[in-house]
Motif scaffolding. Structure first.
Motif, PDB file in Angstrom:
ATOM      1  N   ASP A 252       0.847  -1.191   0.000  1.00 14.15           N
ATOM      2  CA  ASP A 252       0.000   0.000   0.000  1.00 14.15           C
ATOM      3  C   ASP A 252       0.884   1.242   0.000  1.00 14.15           C
ATOM      4  N   LEU A 253       0.623   2.158  -0.943  1.00 12.32           N
ATOM      5  CA  LEU A 253       1.391   3.391  -1.053  1.00 12.32           C
ATOM      6  C   LEU A 253       0.520   4.588  -0.715  1.00 12.32           C
ATOM      7  N   ASN A 254       1.178   5.715  -0.384  1.00 14.84           N
ATOM      8  CA  ASN A 254       0.432   6.952  -0.169  1.00 14.84           C
ATOM      9  C   ASN A 254      -0.082   7.486  -1.510  1.00 14.84           C
ATOM     10  N   SER A 255      -0.871   8.544  -1.479  1.00 15.13           N
ATOM     11  CA  SER A 255      -1.528   9.033  -2.697  1.00 15.13           C
ATOM     12  C   SER A 255      -0.542   9.469  -3.770  1.00 15.13           C
ATOM     13  N   SER A 256       0.623   9.978  -3.361  1.00 14.68           N
ATOM     14  CA  SER A 256       1.621  10.409  -4.351  1.00 14.68           C
ATOM     15  C   SER A 256       2.547   9.266  -4.777  1.00 14.68           C
ATOM     16  N   ARG A 257       2.350   8.076  -4.212  1.00 10.81           N
ATOM     17  CA  ARG A 257       3.120   6.879  -4.546  1.00 10.81           C
ATOM     18  C   ARG A 257       4.614   7.066  -4.298  1.00 10.81           C
ATOM     19  N   THR A 258       4.938   7.768  -3.221  1.00 11.38           N
ATOM     20  CA  THR A 258       6.337   8.002  -2.869  1.00 11.38           C
ATOM     21  C   THR A 258       6.747   7.289  -1.593  1.00 11.38           C
ATOM     22  N   ILE A 261       2.883   2.584   3.034  1.00 15.07           N
ATOM     23  CA  ILE A 261       2.041   2.773   4.208  1.00 15.07           C
ATOM     24  C   ILE A 261       1.980   1.470   5.005  1.00 15.07           C
ATOM     25  N   MET A 262       2.052   1.588   6.338  1.00 13.62           N
ATOM     26  CA  MET A 262       1.943   0.428   7.208  1.00 13.62           C
ATOM     27  C   MET A 262       0.572  -0.209   7.050  1.00 13.62           C
ATOM     28  N   SER A 263       0.558  -1.510   6.760  1.00 10.28           N
ATOM     29  CA  SER A 263      -0.691  -2.252   6.586  1.00 10.28           C
ATOM     30  C   SER A 263      -0.370  -3.733   6.706  1.00 10.28           C
ATOM     31  N   GLU A 264      -1.393  -4.564   6.588  1.00  9.15           N
ATOM     32  CA  GLU A 264      -1.180  -6.011   6.639  1.00  9.15           C
ATOM     33  C   GLU A 264      -0.290  -6.468   5.482  1.00  9.15           C
ATOM     34  N   LYS A 265      -0.407  -5.788   4.334  1.00  2.52           N
ATOM     35  CA  LYS A 265       0.440  -6.130   3.194  1.00  2.52           C
ATOM     36  C   LYS A 265       1.920  -5.939   3.535  1.00  2.52           C
ATOM     37  N   TRP A 266       2.230  -4.822   4.231  1.00  2.00           N
ATOM     38  CA  TRP A 266       3.616  -4.580   4.601  1.00  2.00           C
ATOM     39  C   TRP A 266       4.113  -5.629   5.585  1.00  2.00           C
ATOM     40  N   LEU A 267       3.322  -5.978   6.581  1.00  5.05           N
ATOM     41  CA  LEU A 267       3.742  -6.960   7.579  1.00  5.05           C
ATOM     42  C   LEU A 267       4.007  -8.316   6.922  1.00  5.05           C
ATOM     43  N   ASN A 268       3.155  -8.702   5.983  1.00  3.93           N
ATOM     44  CA  ASN A 268       3.373  -9.951   5.257  1.00  3.93           C
ATOM     45  C   ASN A 268       4.637  -9.880   4.405  1.00  3.93           C
ATOM     46  N   PHE A 269       4.837  -8.725   3.764  1.00  6.81           N
ATOM     47  CA  PHE A 269       6.029  -8.522   2.943  1.00  6.81           C
ATOM     48  C   PHE A 269       7.296  -8.622   3.791  1.00  6.81           C
ATOM     49  N   GLU A 270       7.323  -7.924   4.928  1.00  6.04           N
ATOM     50  CA  GLU A 270       8.516  -7.925   5.773  1.00  6.04           C
ATOM     51  C   GLU A 270       8.836  -9.327   6.278  1.00  6.04           C
ATOM     52  N   GLU A 271       7.804 -10.064   6.694  1.00  6.62           N
ATOM     53  CA  GLU A 271       8.054 -11.417   7.209  1.00  6.62           C
ATOM     54  C   GLU A 271       8.562 -12.343   6.108  1.00  6.62           C
TER      55      GLU A 271
END
Length: 316
Positions: A252-258, A261-271
């Protein structure tokens, strides 16, 4: 916008031998309406052309070689073949080109050779989850085994009737290795002053793209640059990452795609990333080395995502 005009020629593919009528779309300026008309494209697909501003664009002062390099940086792993053309140069990039962009390209002076630091080069190839690229992991060693801290040298110095201890040591830390050195000096009142200085080795760096498009951020931001809900990798060793999140992978990215954003997708990615790197690291070393490294890393981190990932690694 860096372009005054955007021209799009497209023809949608419906089935093996069926496609839509061709369309031509013209966009004049950032706040302009779209001008849609019948196109001339004969084969299915889309071509987009940007007509750059004649002044005040980021490529105005670039040579053709630097312009091509800039485009390659923005689109490191395109999901399809792209051709970068200038008046006298042409270069093609596709998915195979990303294999040439390795983590070693991000090395700086902090990654210079050190007798007490061992670097592991790792191929990241978790296509099932959608993470590909490369990594370099730095491990602090003593006597050929991983360690949290190693003393480089130490000495006791006697000045008049007082004894002072001087030392230099390396300490494994979050996303870096720290060299701590003690020293003594004298002030204007002829008093002895003890001081400690630090130097960082193997500072973590990253380059990340999402489905082939660069995300202009770092996975290792300084704490004073952190924004609410933005992410950071905080692992108990330093590493360099060059990654593309592709296939089924997503963030998940912020509106400007820069920023991510912290989300379940990020936690899965990091693990998944931590597991992939630690699993490859375990394959490169002997069982005793990995057991010592694994227990040391778990002991010196509070990152529950990292701990969960490394516990799943089983040395065969």
């Amino acid at each position: 916008m860096v372009a005054d005009t955007v021209l799009v020629d497209t023809r949608r593919l419906y089935a093996a031998h069926k496609s839509s009528d061709p369309l031509s779309v013209t966009i004049e300026g950032q706040e302009s309406i779209f001008w849609i008309q019948s196109g001339q494209r004969e084969t299915p697909g889309t071509t987009t052309k940007l007509i750059l501003r004649k002044s005040k664009n980021p490529w105005e002062q670039m040579t053709e070689e630097k312009f091509i390099k800039s485009v390659e940086t923005v689109i490191p792993n395109p999901p399809f073949k792209i051709t970068i053309k200038t008046s006298s140069h042409q270069k093609v990039r596709d998915e195979s080109s990303f294999a040439l962009v390795t983590a070693s390209s991000l090395k700086d002076y902090s990654w210079d050779h050190n007798d007490n630091i061992r670097n592991f080069e790792i191929d990241v190839n978790n296509k099932e989850f959608g993470i590909i690229g490369s990594a370099i992991v730095a491990v602090l060693e003593t006597g050929g085994m991983p360690t949290y801290q190693t003393n480089i040298n130490s000495k006791h110095v006697q000045i008049e009737e007082n004894i002072y201890s001087l030392h230099k040591k390396l300490i494994l830390s979050e996303n870096k290795i720290v060299q701590e050195s003690s020293s003594i000096s004298i002030n204007d009142d002829c008093e002895i002053i003890e001081d400690t200085s630090t130097q960082h080795f193997a500072t973590s760096k990253s380059r990340l793209s999402l489905h082939g498009i660069e995300i202009p951020t770092t996975l290792f931001p300084d704490y004073w640059r952190m924004k609410t809900s933005h992410v950071k990798i905080s692992w108990p060793f330093p590493l360099i990452l060059v990654l593309d999140v592709c296939g089924n992978g997503d963030l998940d990215l912020n509106s400007s795609r820069t920023d991510i954003i912290m989300s379940e997708k990020w936690l899965n990615f990091e693990e998944q990333l931590a597991y992939t790197i630690c699993n490859e690291l375990a394959r490169k070393v002997k069982t005793k080395y990995w057991q010592n490294l694994k227990s040391m890393l778990i002991k010196h981190t509070k990152n529950e995502v990292f701990i969960s990932a490394i516990k799943k690694v089983v040395k065969s």
